[in-house]
Design an enzyme around this catalytic site. Sequence first.
Site, PDB file in Angstrom:
ATOM      1  CB  CYS A   9     -15.255 -19.444-108.936  1.00 17.10           C
ATOM      2  SG  CYS A   9     -14.330 -18.103-108.161  1.00 17.10           S
ATOM      3  NE  ARG A  15     -15.474 -22.201-106.246  1.00 13.80           N
ATOM      4  CZ  ARG A  15     -16.751 -22.344-106.545  1.00 13.80           C
ATOM      5  NH1 ARG A  15     -17.212 -23.535-106.900  1.00 13.80           N
ATOM      6  NH2 ARG A  15     -17.581 -21.327-106.479  1.00 13.80           N
ATOM      7  CG  ASP A 122     -18.080 -22.007-102.593  1.00 12.26           C
ATOM      8  OD1 ASP A 122     -17.005 -21.651-102.074  1.00 12.26           O
ATOM      9  OD2 ASP A 122     -19.069 -21.273-102.713  1.00 12.26           O
TER      10      ASP A 122
END
Length: 151
Positions: A9, A15, A122
Amino acid sequence: MKIKILMVCLGNICRSPLAEGILQSKLDPEKYLVKSCGTSNYHIGEKPDVRSIEVAKKYNIDISKQRAAQFKSSDFDTYDYIYPMDISNYNNIIKLAKNDIEKGKVKLILNELSNENLEVPDPYYGGEQGFENVYKMLDEACNSIAVKISE
Ligand code: 4NP
């Protein structure tokens, strides 16, 4: 030789640490190595975001010992599968690829569920619900990955 999978990420604190923990929980550690990193250098050496640690804990996965690292070109040699969470991460990784073999290792993680170029949003600037949502998406995607790589 283990099959090696890298989750990517931006910050490697929200994440991809979840993706690492979730996929690890579905695979035999004797046969598979799962790691994660970020395309940025923003959080190198840091623990995952507490909200990611907490949502993982809720599902009995401990990600608290992970530490953030940055994606590097040599990761193309180390890993067999590289899974960016969103299109910006994808583009940043592809820019560093030297050839089509390296490019071929990179696939948006949600494309393991359907080929629509969907992104894992996100959750950094949102609330806890965002982390729950990310967890569920990643859990589904990791189920598909686990089936695919153990075939
Ligand atoms: P991640 O989330 O890429 O899922 O780890 C983010 C974490 C930090 C920042 C952005 C996204 N940041 O800008 O610091």
